[in-house]
Design a protein around this motif. Structure first.
Motif, PDB file in Angstrom:
ATOM      1  N   SER A  35       0.768  -1.428   0.125  1.00 58.40           N
ATOM      2  CA  SER A  35       0.002  -0.078   0.059  1.00 58.40           C
ATOM      3  C   SER A  35       0.934   1.248   0.023  1.00 58.40           C
ATOM      4  O   SER A  35       0.621   2.295  -0.819  1.00 58.40           O
ATOM      5  CB  SER A  35      -0.856  -0.174   1.295  1.00 58.40           C
ATOM      6  OG  SER A  35      -1.861  -1.137   1.074  1.00 58.40           O
ATOM      7  N   GLN A  36       1.822   1.268   0.857  1.00 59.85           N
ATOM      8  CA  GLN A  36       2.638   2.326   0.856  1.00 59.85           C
ATOM      9  C   GLN A  36       3.424   2.671  -0.559  1.00 59.85           C
ATOM     10  O   GLN A  36       3.598   3.798  -0.861  1.00 59.85           O
ATOM     11  CB  GLN A  36       3.904   2.307   2.071  1.00 59.85           C
ATOM     12  CG  GLN A  36       4.729   3.317   2.427  1.00 59.85           C
ATOM     13  CD  GLN A  36       6.101   2.420   3.141  1.00 59.85           C
ATOM     14  OE1 GLN A  36       5.896   1.671   3.879  1.00 59.85           O
ATOM     15  NE2 GLN A  36       6.938   3.581   3.254  1.00 59.85           N
ATOM     16  N   LEU A  37       3.906   1.462  -1.210  1.00 64.60           N
ATOM     17  CA  LEU A  37       4.684   1.691  -2.368  1.00 64.60           C
ATOM     18  C   LEU A  37       3.478   2.305  -3.317  1.00 64.60           C
ATOM     19  O   LEU A  37       3.999   2.806  -4.393  1.00 64.60           O
ATOM     20  CB  LEU A  37       5.453   0.369  -2.652  1.00 64.60           C
ATOM     21  CG  LEU A  37       6.331  -0.174  -2.072  1.00 64.60           C
ATOM     22  CD1 LEU A  37       6.924  -1.552  -2.434  1.00 64.60           C
ATOM     23  CD2 LEU A  37       7.775   1.054  -2.099  1.00 64.60           C
ATOM     24  N   LYS A  38       2.450   1.861  -3.422  1.00 65.55           N
ATOM     25  CA  LYS A  38       1.510   2.373  -4.273  1.00 65.55           C
ATOM     26  C   LYS A  38       1.321   3.705  -4.048  1.00 65.55           C
ATOM     27  O   LYS A  38       1.154   4.580  -5.095  1.00 65.55           O
ATOM     28  CB  LYS A  38      -0.063   1.470  -3.958  1.00 65.55           C
ATOM     29  CG  LYS A  38       0.120   0.419  -4.719  1.00 65.55           C
ATOM     30  CD  LYS A  38      -1.427  -0.395  -4.608  1.00 65.55           C
ATOM     31  CE  LYS A  38      -1.491  -1.637  -5.210  1.00 65.55           C
ATOM     32  NZ  LYS A  38      -2.578  -2.519  -4.822  1.00 65.55           N
ATOM     33  N   ARG A  39       1.152   4.289  -2.723  1.00 60.00           N
ATOM     34  CA  ARG A  39       0.833   5.577  -2.507  1.00 60.00           C
ATOM     35  C   ARG A  39       2.233   6.390  -2.849  1.00 60.00           C
ATOM     36  O   ARG A  39       1.928   7.657  -3.378  1.00 60.00           O
ATOM     37  CB  ARG A  39       0.867   6.065  -0.870  1.00 60.00           C
ATOM     38  CG  ARG A  39      -0.472   5.515  -0.270  1.00 60.00           C
ATOM     39  CD  ARG A  39      -0.920   6.018   1.165  1.00 60.00           C
ATOM     40  NE  ARG A  39      -0.043   5.263   2.062  1.00 60.00           N
ATOM     41  CZ  ARG A  39      -0.682   3.960   2.693  1.00 60.00           C
ATOM     42  NH1 ARG A  39      -1.890   3.802   2.024  1.00 60.00           N
ATOM     43  NH2 ARG A  39       0.182   3.524   3.342  1.00 60.00           N
ATOM     44  N   GLU A  40       3.141   5.973  -2.867  1.00 59.99           N
ATOM     45  CA  GLU A  40       4.554   6.573  -3.447  1.00 59.99           C
ATOM     46  C   GLU A  40       4.610   6.704  -4.874  1.00 59.99           C
ATOM     47  O   GLU A  40       5.446   7.143  -5.466  1.00 59.99           O
ATOM     48  CB  GLU A  40       5.840   6.069  -2.656  1.00 59.99           C
ATOM     49  CG  GLU A  40       5.841   6.089  -1.242  1.00 59.99           C
ATOM     50  CD  GLU A  40       7.006   5.475  -0.831  1.00 59.99           C
ATOM     51  OE1 GLU A  40       7.920   4.773  -1.545  1.00 59.99           O
ATOM     52  OE2 GLU A  40       7.170   4.893   0.531  1.00 59.99           O
ATOM     53  N   GLY A  41       3.644   5.759  -5.514  1.00 54.20           N
ATOM     54  CA  GLY A  41       3.888   5.895  -7.108  1.00 54.20           C
ATOM     55  C   GLY A  41       4.880   4.728  -7.637  1.00 54.20           C
ATOM     56  O   GLY A  41       4.974   4.877  -8.887  1.00 54.20           O
ATOM     57  N   VAL A  42       5.375   4.027  -6.730  1.00 52.79           N
ATOM     58  CA  VAL A  42       6.397   2.925  -7.161  1.00 52.79           C
ATOM     59  C   VAL A  42       5.694   1.884  -8.224  1.00 52.79           C
ATOM     60  O   VAL A  42       6.136   1.539  -9.052  1.00 52.79           O
ATOM     61  CB  VAL A  42       7.244   2.538  -6.059  1.00 52.79           C
ATOM     62  CG1 VAL A  42       8.362   1.370  -6.537  1.00 52.79           C
ATOM     63  CG2 VAL A  42       8.055   3.526  -5.278  1.00 52.79           C
ATOM     64  N   ILE A  43       4.518   1.561  -7.668  1.00 56.36           N
ATOM     65  CA  ILE A  43       3.618   0.544  -8.467  1.00 56.36           C
ATOM     66  C   ILE A  43       2.137   1.325  -8.421  1.00 56.36           C
ATOM     67  O   ILE A  43       1.784   1.860  -7.649  1.00 56.36           O
ATOM     68  CB  ILE A  43       3.637  -0.744  -7.874  1.00 56.36           C
ATOM     69  CG1 ILE A  43       3.059  -0.559  -6.328  1.00 56.36           C
ATOM     70  CG2 ILE A  43       4.830  -1.363  -7.590  1.00 56.36           C
ATOM     71  CD1 ILE A  43       3.128  -1.917  -5.488  1.00 56.36           C
ATOM     72  N   GLN A  44       1.491   0.859  -9.598  1.00 54.82           N
ATOM     73  CA  GLN A  44       0.321   1.212  -9.984  1.00 54.82           C
ATOM     74  C   GLN A  44      -0.489  -0.088 -10.217  1.00 54.82           C
ATOM     75  O   GLN A  44      -0.261  -1.019 -11.039  1.00 54.82           O
ATOM     76  CB  GLN A  44       0.156   2.010 -11.228  1.00 54.82           C
ATOM     77  CG  GLN A  44       0.279   3.589 -10.991  1.00 54.82           C
ATOM     78  CD  GLN A  44       1.706   3.871 -11.469  1.00 54.82           C
ATOM     79  OE1 GLN A  44       2.155   3.244 -12.347  1.00 54.82           O
ATOM     80  NE2 GLN A  44       2.470   4.676 -10.930  1.00 54.82           N
ATOM     81  N   ARG A  45      -1.783  -0.083  -9.442  1.00 54.71           N
ATOM     82  CA  ARG A  45      -2.712  -1.165  -9.695  1.00 54.71           C
ATOM     83  C   ARG A  45      -3.069  -1.399 -10.959  1.00 54.71           C
ATOM     84  O   ARG A  45      -3.466  -0.598 -11.693  1.00 54.71           O
ATOM     85  CB  ARG A  45      -3.755  -1.009  -8.556  1.00 54.71           C
ATOM     86  CG  ARG A  45      -4.561  -2.613  -8.642  1.00 54.71           C
ATOM     87  CD  ARG A  45      -5.761  -2.238  -7.687  1.00 54.71           C
ATOM     88  NE  ARG A  45      -6.557  -3.501  -7.438  1.00 54.71           N
ATOM     89  CZ  ARG A  45      -7.481  -3.704  -8.468  1.00 54.71           C
ATOM     90  NH1 ARG A  45      -7.697  -3.250  -9.678  1.00 54.71           N
ATOM     91  NH2 ARG A  45      -8.005  -4.730  -8.258  1.00 54.71           N
ATOM     92  N   HIS A  46      -3.370  -2.670 -11.540  1.00 56.07           N
ATOM     93  CA  HIS A  46      -3.757  -2.617 -12.737  1.00 56.07           C
ATOM     94  C   HIS A  46      -5.118  -3.637 -12.841  1.00 56.07           C
ATOM     95  O   HIS A  46      -6.199  -3.082 -12.879  1.00 56.07           O
ATOM     96  CB  HIS A  46      -2.769  -3.614 -13.843  1.00 56.07           C
ATOM     97  CG  HIS A  46      -3.238  -3.789 -15.122  1.00 56.07           C
ATOM     98  ND1 HIS A  46      -3.103  -5.005 -15.631  1.00 56.07           N
ATOM     99  CD2 HIS A  46      -3.364  -3.130 -16.263  1.00 56.07           C
ATOM    100  CE1 HIS A  46      -3.785  -5.152 -16.796  1.00 56.07           C
ATOM    101  NE2 HIS A  46      -3.916  -3.953 -17.133  1.00 56.07           N
TER     102      HIS A  46
END
Lengths: 242, 242
Positions: free
Chosen positions: B208-219
């Motif tokens: 979740s943290q990495l998603k918030r940081e924009g390192v990964i995006q849900r597909h």
DNA sequence: CGAGCCGTTGAGGGGATTCAAGCTCAGTGG
DNA sequence: CCACTGAGCTTGAATCCCCTCAACGGCTCG
């Protein structure tokens, strides 16, 4: 490292050294007949390593394989962050450096943990024998698979669960490496940390606690007496509760 | 598991299936000539697995080897305490189940993580070819060594350091398994936990943290877009500080 | 006998776990 | 068509285990 070419041991006929080798039946060439052994022993040398001495370094070109006759060897590597991790241990009868057969460089380092006596086997010799003796190929594959299984077991047993659990499991593994009836090799606390993914302080606390509980008794520096049934019971109890 | 014997694919001549195989050059039989391939393709079958379906179970007798044509397979085992741990991943071009050649039972289970397409190769076929073609033996050894190196790398990179570091390193590994340009497979949080030695909640927090940081995006469910340079930079930064 | 390595132990802080609740979302059936 | 359901994901709060920093003691060796 001390090297003693077998062909120089004149008081002890070369063929006899290999034939009567204490680890012959467990070793790579265990499948060879006396006759086959007689043709190769001049190319095998006995090598000895002091604790801390590398059998080979990571990144080094592998020119030889080693069969451990006595002692314990650790495989170690440094990860991208710079952490030192020990990934596997080898003991009597184990083969080191087989990667020399298929790739040039060693991915990890092999370091003697205790005084180690080993047989140094040139890579070319194994190549030649593999071409002639199918049993050698089969034995090599068997050993590769055993090493892989060992590495996965290490991950599942020594990198999982509480610090106490990990130390107990490590002690069980060390008990399997020691000659029966002799005290087990007890690694330095920093080494234990590198094996278990713990700090040396945590490893020290766990060892001290187990000593107080009587699961292990100090013997000499770096060695300890264990009562195997007591240790097994402690490990089983640890796994049972929660 | 769906089995489609190649010799039944009449619209698609058997020889052509093997010859034009997309993973042929990476696969075990990559060293074989067209002529050699022609003599064996009738004994190779295409098999497909749904996510969660076992390619083989731990303790099972291995009768075949598998070459992964697409998808991701995990190796898993349960330790003495009962903890479920994933010890390795296999992807396109990787060989599964080589232990069938040297011992009867699989030490761990292989389970499809995504839809998997693989080639099923009978153990006897590999035995026969090994006897005739030295290149096959060499290729087998090379793969065994690669698997061993992989397992040790897994321990050093994915079982060491903070939860954030482990998740970042796992994402890097997953990026290497995905076809270029496609979203990467994002394991369930429970799977991530079993890979990294963390609880599913901790894995979830890090993702979740990495998603918030924009390192990964849900597909989609179970998949994510990553920007490889951003991910690499995040992993390098994590390793740099402290 | 001092120096240095190694092991032990303590105190404090922090990161992961545990326990728990609420959420999202795909699939199901009324 | 949409409420219902359940599996999986997320988040919070409290706890605990391990790490960090630090001091000290024992042992070995020059």
């Amino acid at each position: 490292m001390t090297v003693i070419p077998l062909y120089r041991q004149e008081a002890n006929p070369q063929a006899e050294v290999c034939r009567s080798c204490s680890v012959r039946q467990f070793a790579l060439f265990g499948a060879l007949s006396d006759e086959a052994l007689d043709t190769i022993h001049t190319r095998i040398a006995t090598v000895e390593f002091e604790p801390g001495a590398p059998v080979f370094d990571a990144g080094q070109r592998g020119a030889a394989l080693y069969t451990v006759r006595s002692g314990v060897v650790r495989f170690e590597r440094v990860n991208e962050r710079g952490d030192w991790r020990i990934t596997r241990l080898a003991g009597k009868g184990d083969l080191l450096g087989a990667e020399a057969l298929v790739q040039h460089r060693h991915a990890d380092a092999a370091v003697a943990c205790t005084p180690v006596v080993a047989c140094r086997i040139p890579r070319e010799l194994v190549d030649e024998l593999s071409a002639q003796q199918p049993a050698i190929v089969r034995e090599l594959m068997r050993r590769w698979q055993a090493a892989l299984d060992d590495a996965e077991d290490w991950l599942a047993e020594l990198a999982t669960g509480s610090a106490r659990r990990r130390v107990l499991r490590l002690l069980l593994k060390l008990a399997g490496l020691a000659p029966p009836g002799e005290p087990i090799w007890l690694p330095k606390r920093e080494e234990m940390g590198a094996m278990l993914g713990l700090t040396l302080e945590t490893a020290s606390r766990m060892v001290s606690q187990l000593k107080r509980e009587g699961v292990i008794q100090r013997h000499e520096v770096g060695h300890a007496w264990i009562d195997l049934p007591v240790l097994q019971e402690a490990a089983a109890r640890e796994d049972r509760l929660e």
